[in-house]
Design a protein around this motif. Structure first.
Motif, short mmCIF file in Angstrom:
data_model
loop_
_atom_site.label_atom_id
_atom_site.label_comp_id
_atom_site.label_asym_id
_atom_site.label_seq_id
_atom_site.Cartn_x
_atom_site.Cartn_y
_atom_site.Cartn_z
N LEU A 210 0.81 -1.21 0.00
CA LEU A 210 0.00 0.00 0.00
C LEU A 210 0.85 1.26 0.00
O LEU A 210 0.32 2.37 -0.02
N GLY A 211 2.17 1.10 0.04
CA GLY A 211 3.06 2.25 -0.01
C GLY A 211 3.58 2.71 1.33
O GLY A 211 4.18 3.78 1.43
N TYR A 212 3.35 1.94 2.37
CA TYR A 212 3.79 2.31 3.71
C TYR A 212 4.98 1.43 4.12
O TYR A 212 4.88 0.61 5.02
N GLN A 213 6.13 1.63 3.46
CA GLN A 213 7.28 0.77 3.71
C GLN A 213 7.78 0.88 5.15
O GLN A 213 8.09 -0.13 5.79
N THR A 214 7.87 2.10 5.66
CA THR A 214 8.38 2.30 7.02
C THR A 214 7.44 1.69 8.05
O THR A 214 7.88 1.01 8.99
N VAL A 215 6.15 1.91 7.86
CA VAL A 215 5.17 1.34 8.79
C VAL A 215 5.19 -0.18 8.69
O VAL A 215 5.13 -0.88 9.71
N GLY A 216 5.31 -0.71 7.49
CA GLY A 216 5.37 -2.15 7.31
C GLY A 216 6.58 -2.76 8.01
O GLY A 216 6.48 -3.80 8.66
N SER A 217 7.72 -2.10 7.88
CA SER A 217 8.93 -2.58 8.57
C SER A 217 8.77 -2.52 10.08
O SER A 217 9.19 -3.42 10.80
N ALA A 218 8.16 -1.45 10.57
CA ALA A 218 7.94 -1.31 12.02
C ALA A 218 6.97 -2.39 12.52
O ALA A 218 7.20 -2.99 13.58
N VAL A 219 5.92 -2.65 11.77
CA VAL A 219 4.95 -3.68 12.16
C VAL A 219 5.64 -5.04 12.22
O VAL A 219 5.44 -5.81 13.15
N TRP A 220 6.49 -5.33 11.23
CA TRP A 220 7.19 -6.62 11.23
C TRP A 220 8.14 -6.72 12.42
O TRP A 220 8.15 -7.72 13.12
N ALA A 221 8.92 -5.67 12.67
CA ALA A 221 9.88 -5.70 13.76
C ALA A 221 9.19 -5.83 15.12
O ALA A 221 9.61 -6.62 15.97
N ILE A 222 8.14 -5.07 15.32
CA ILE A 222 7.42 -5.12 16.60
C ILE A 222 6.72 -6.46 16.77
O ILE A 222 6.78 -7.08 17.83
#
Length: 79
Positions: free
Chosen positions: A34-46
């Motif tokens: 959806l274009g939210y790379q930073t949020v996606g990375s944060a969701v994966w890490a958390i």
């Protein structure tokens, strides 16, 4: 009609892997698409980090990994 304990014990690691690895990965993938790379990375890490902490808390922390009580721990040079 419930699952027996043996079957439940065999199924637990698979469900844990699903919850710890697959779900955060799918959420990350969807957000990145959806274009939210930073949020996606944060969701994966958390999600992954929280899952690892939970697995440690449930399976590893309760293990008794101390040595036997009969071992003499005194310093041999003190005699």
């Amino acid at each position: 009609m419930g699952m027996d304990a043996d079957r439940r014990e065999k199924l637990a690691p698979a469900l844990a892997a699903l919850a710890v690895i697959v779900l955060p990965g799918l959420a990350s993938f969807a957000l990145e698409e959806l274009g939210y790379q930073t949020v996606g990375s944060a969701v994966w890490a958390i999600g992954y980090g929280t899952g690892i902490l939970m697995l440690w808390y449930v399976w590893i922390r309760p293990l008794d990994i101390t040595g036997p009580e009969s071992v003499d721990r005194s310093d041999p040079d003190e005699e």
